[in-house]
Design a protein around this motif. Structure first.
Motif, short mmCIF file in Angstrom:
data_model
loop_
_atom_site.label_atom_id
_atom_site.label_comp_id
_atom_site.label_asym_id
_atom_site.label_seq_id
_atom_site.Cartn_x
_atom_site.Cartn_y
_atom_site.Cartn_z
N ASN A 8 10.33 2.63 -7.11
CA ASN A 8 8.99 2.48 -7.68
C ASN A 8 8.51 3.76 -8.38
N SER A 9 9.44 4.39 -9.08
CA SER A 9 9.13 5.62 -9.82
C SER A 9 8.51 6.68 -8.92
N ARG A 10 8.97 6.71 -7.66
CA ARG A 10 8.52 7.69 -6.66
C ARG A 10 7.08 7.48 -6.22
N ARG A 11 6.51 6.36 -6.58
CA ARG A 11 5.14 6.06 -6.19
C ARG A 11 5.13 5.12 -4.98
N GLU A 15 -0.32 1.25 -0.43
CA GLU A 15 -1.35 2.26 -0.25
C GLU A 15 -2.52 1.64 0.51
N THR A 294 8.48 15.02 -3.15
CA THR A 294 7.59 14.48 -4.17
C THR A 294 6.13 14.65 -3.78
N PHE A 296 3.84 12.47 -3.08
CA PHE A 296 3.36 11.64 -1.98
C PHE A 296 4.06 11.95 -0.65
N LEU A 334 6.45 4.49 1.07
CA LEU A 334 7.33 4.64 -0.07
C LEU A 334 8.62 3.87 0.19
#
Length: 349
Positions: A8-11, A15, A294, A296, A334
């Motif tokens: 997820n593109s490091r996202r 959340e 990263t 997060f 993540l």
């Protein structure tokens, strides 16, 4: 050594939800189960009766990931949502969100967990899923940390069985994960006592019955002291995955205390073999194989101030990869994956 792909593109894949008071502060420490049997998926659908849109999305996939995660909210006038609850989300096998339930599937309602239900780990035995989780209990002199157990067939409706029987909960204890099958005729459980002999390292325990008495068999393996840290400990993470006859791999966490008093949590991976004399034996490990890097993973909720933490409670093989949802800085969830071939080459040689 291992090539880790952050998804997820490091996202985050999950959340906080501001409108849900029980999960509007942080979400973290996710357990996961991959269900691949179509008949079983059909039975779960029949039990939970998802809406039409969710059903359509589920039917697009050959397997479904059920993710159970720890959540905390803010204190309100009527309820203290800082006490952890457990939430449920349904994801595709490659960890894309399909459905997130707006209510907790497990709440801190019993005396042995009145301060929170935390850090679930789930293993299937027969036609049921058993979840070992941490019950945080209030006390007069000091609070108590217990290993607790619950079971389900559909991930929404749970039966609580209370505190694990035996002597494992005589001291504060947590990080309990069950092996996927009996070993030498016994159920085998990893756990991490926080007091007593071998404290703060991974132990294992055995029992004839999941809901019966558990007996500690001692330390399985310790963590290696590392340069730059004044103290290091470990704890079981995801339930072990079978990779060969009598052989398992497990991702676990490594806690480190720095000179300035702050902490860092990394991930390690270990190989465990069945052993005729000791039930199981530690074979080898690679630590750390993943560290906070990263945004997060290194910076959490500013009020809670938990930074530089990776924490894992579940993993599974699907297609060509080992998938593992994990918590970043005790604040978000993540997703990561590693080549299955890489894992097997390392584990089986």
């Amino acid at each position: 050594m291992f090539k880790i792909e952050r998804l997820n593109s490091r996202r985050p894949i999950l959340e906080v939800v501001e409108n849900n008071p029980w999960e509007n502060k942080v979400v973290f420490n996710p357990a996961c189960v991959l269900v691949e049997d179509r008949d079983e998926i059909g039975e779960i659908i029949e039990s939970i009766k998802p809406d039409k849109e969710t059903l359509t999305e589920i039917q697009k996939h050959d397997a479904i990931c059920f993710l159970i995660y720890r959540a905390q909210g803010r204190m309100t006038q009527n309820y203290d949502y800082r006490r952890s609850s457990l939430g449920l989300a349904i994801l595709s096998p490659d960890l894309n969100l399909i459905k997130r339930f707006p209510y907790p599937i497990l709440k801190p309602e019993e005396k042995f967990e009145d301060l929170g239900v935390e850090d679930p780990r789930i293993t299937k035995v027969g036609d049921r899923y058993y979840m070992f989780y941490t019950g945080y209990q209030s006390g007069k002199e000091k609070n108590k940390i217990n290993i607790c157990i619950a079971e389900t067939k559909d991930f929404v409706h749970w039966t609580k069985h209370g505190i694990l029987k035996g002597r494992l909960n005589e001291v504060d204890n947590k990080n309990a994960v069950l092996f996927p099958e009996k070993i030498n005729g016994k159920f085998v459980l990893l756990h991490r006592p926080m007091e007593g002999e071998g404290a703060m390292f991974i132990h294992y325990a055995t029992s004839d019955n999941i809901l019966g008495e558990w007996n500690d068999e001692g330390v399985l393996f310790e963590s290696i002291s590392r340069s730059g840290f004044i103290k290091t400990w470990n704890g079981a993470g995801a339930p072990p995955l079978k990779v060969g006859e009598g052989k398992y791999v497990m991702i676990y966490h490594i806690g480190n205390l720095k000179m300035d008093g702050t902490r860092e949590y990394d991930l390690g991976i270990a190989v465990i073999d069945e052993d005729r004399n000791r039930y199981i034996k530690f074979v080898k490990k690679f630590e750390p194989f993943m560290c906070p890097e990263t945004e997060f993973e290194t910076r959490g909720d500013p009020e809670l101030g938990v930074n530089n933490v990776l924490f894992i409670c579940g993993s599974y093989f699907y297609s060509d990869y080992l998938y593992f949802p994990y918590a970043g800085a005790d604040s978000v969830i993540l997703g990561g994956r590693i080549s299955k071939d890489e894992i097997l080459r390392w584990a089986l040689t």
